[in-house]
Design a protein around this motif. Sequence first.
Motif, PDB file in Angstrom:
ATOM      1  N   ARG A  29       0.808  -1.223   0.000  1.00 44.52           N
ATOM      2  CA  ARG A  29       0.000   0.000   0.000  1.00 44.52           C
ATOM      3  C   ARG A  29       0.837   1.267   0.000  1.00 44.52           C
ATOM      4  N   SER A  30       2.089   1.171   0.393  1.00 39.17           N
ATOM      5  CA  SER A  30       2.933   2.366   0.424  1.00 39.17           C
ATOM      6  C   SER A  30       4.351   1.992   0.008  1.00 39.17           C
ATOM      7  N   GLY A  31       5.148   3.017  -0.220  1.00 45.17           N
ATOM      8  CA  GLY A  31       6.534   2.796  -0.606  1.00 45.17           C
ATOM      9  C   GLY A  31       7.324   2.093   0.474  1.00 45.17           C
ATOM     10  N   GLY A  32       7.079   2.473   1.728  1.00 48.10           N
ATOM     11  CA  GLY A  32       7.765   1.831   2.842  1.00 48.10           C
ATOM     12  C   GLY A  32       7.418   0.359   2.960  1.00 48.10           C
ATOM     13  N   ASN A  33       6.137   0.038   2.768  1.00 45.63           N
ATOM     14  CA  ASN A  33       5.714  -1.364   2.802  1.00 45.63           C
ATOM     15  C   ASN A  33       6.307  -2.144   1.641  1.00 45.63           C
ATOM     16  N   THR A  34       6.431  -1.500   0.485  1.00 41.16           N
ATOM     17  CA  THR A  34       7.039  -2.158  -0.669  1.00 41.16           C
ATOM     18  C   THR A  34       8.492  -2.507  -0.372  1.00 41.16           C
ATOM     19  N   VAL A  35       9.226  -1.559   0.187  1.00 42.61           N
ATOM     20  CA  VAL A  35      10.635  -1.798   0.504  1.00 42.61           C
ATOM     21  C   VAL A  35      10.767  -2.910   1.531  1.00 42.61           C
ATOM     22  N   VAL A  40      12.082  -8.580   2.963  1.00 41.51           N
ATOM     23  CA  VAL A  40      11.692  -9.853   3.571  1.00 41.51           C
ATOM     24  C   VAL A  40      11.663 -10.963   2.521  1.00 41.51           C
ATOM     25  N   VAL A  41      11.123 -10.677   1.330  1.00 40.08           N
ATOM     26  CA  VAL A  41      11.083 -11.687   0.266  1.00 40.08           C
ATOM     27  C   VAL A  41      12.501 -12.013  -0.192  1.00 40.08           C
ATOM     28  N   ALA A  42      13.382 -11.034  -0.260  1.00 43.12           N
ATOM     29  CA  ALA A  42      14.782 -11.293  -0.610  1.00 43.12           C
ATOM     30  C   ALA A  42      15.428 -12.198   0.436  1.00 43.12           C
ATOM     31  N   LEU A  43      15.104 -11.987   1.699  1.00 44.98           N
ATOM     32  CA  LEU A  43      15.621 -12.838   2.770  1.00 44.98           C
ATOM     33  C   LEU A  43      15.101 -14.268   2.617  1.00 44.98           C
ATOM     34  N   ILE A  44      13.807 -14.405   2.341  1.00 44.70           N
ATOM     35  CA  ILE A  44      13.227 -15.733   2.123  1.00 44.70           C
ATOM     36  C   ILE A  44      13.896 -16.412   0.934  1.00 44.70           C
ATOM     37  N   PHE A  45      14.053 -15.685  -0.153  1.00 42.45           N
ATOM     38  CA  PHE A  45      14.680 -16.227  -1.366  1.00 42.45           C
ATOM     39  C   PHE A  45      16.111 -16.671  -1.081  1.00 42.45           C
ATOM     40  N   GLY A  46      16.837 -15.865  -0.317  1.00 42.92           N
ATOM     41  CA  GLY A  46      18.213 -16.212   0.026  1.00 42.92           C
ATOM     42  C   GLY A  46      18.303 -17.462   0.882  1.00 42.92           C
TER      43      GLY A  46
END
Length: 127
Positions: A29-35, A40-46
């Motif tokens: 919903r916001s830029g901060g939430n996107t970041v 978090v998704v990058a951490l999961i992917f890693g």
Amino acid sequence: MGFLIRLAITAVALWITTLIVPGVDVHARSGGNTVLTLIVVALIFGVINAVLKPVIRVVGCVFYLLTLGLFALVVNALLFLLTDRIAGGLDLPFQVDGFWPAFWGAIVMTVVTWLISVIVPDNLDRR
């Protein structure tokens, strides 16, 4: 320090992937939430790549040899889909719409991560 750099590189590569590949989206919903979602998704992917990919390589080494490495593209797509499933289970606004967006998304992630890694050193303390 190297871990944070890798995490940032993966998050940026994931963001670029969402811009390029249709079907790979972040619906925050916001830029901060996107970041935050991208981090978090990058951490999961890693974590998925660090834990599962070596096991899959050992178990599937025959398929890697028979397909001259092309099986790696399928494995990367499936790991990308697994990342989507885990992110969905955590109620993160990250979505991959199926195998083909995951396939192309994994390729774009790999290329963009490699390009950024060439520009940004992994360990800034190394001289």
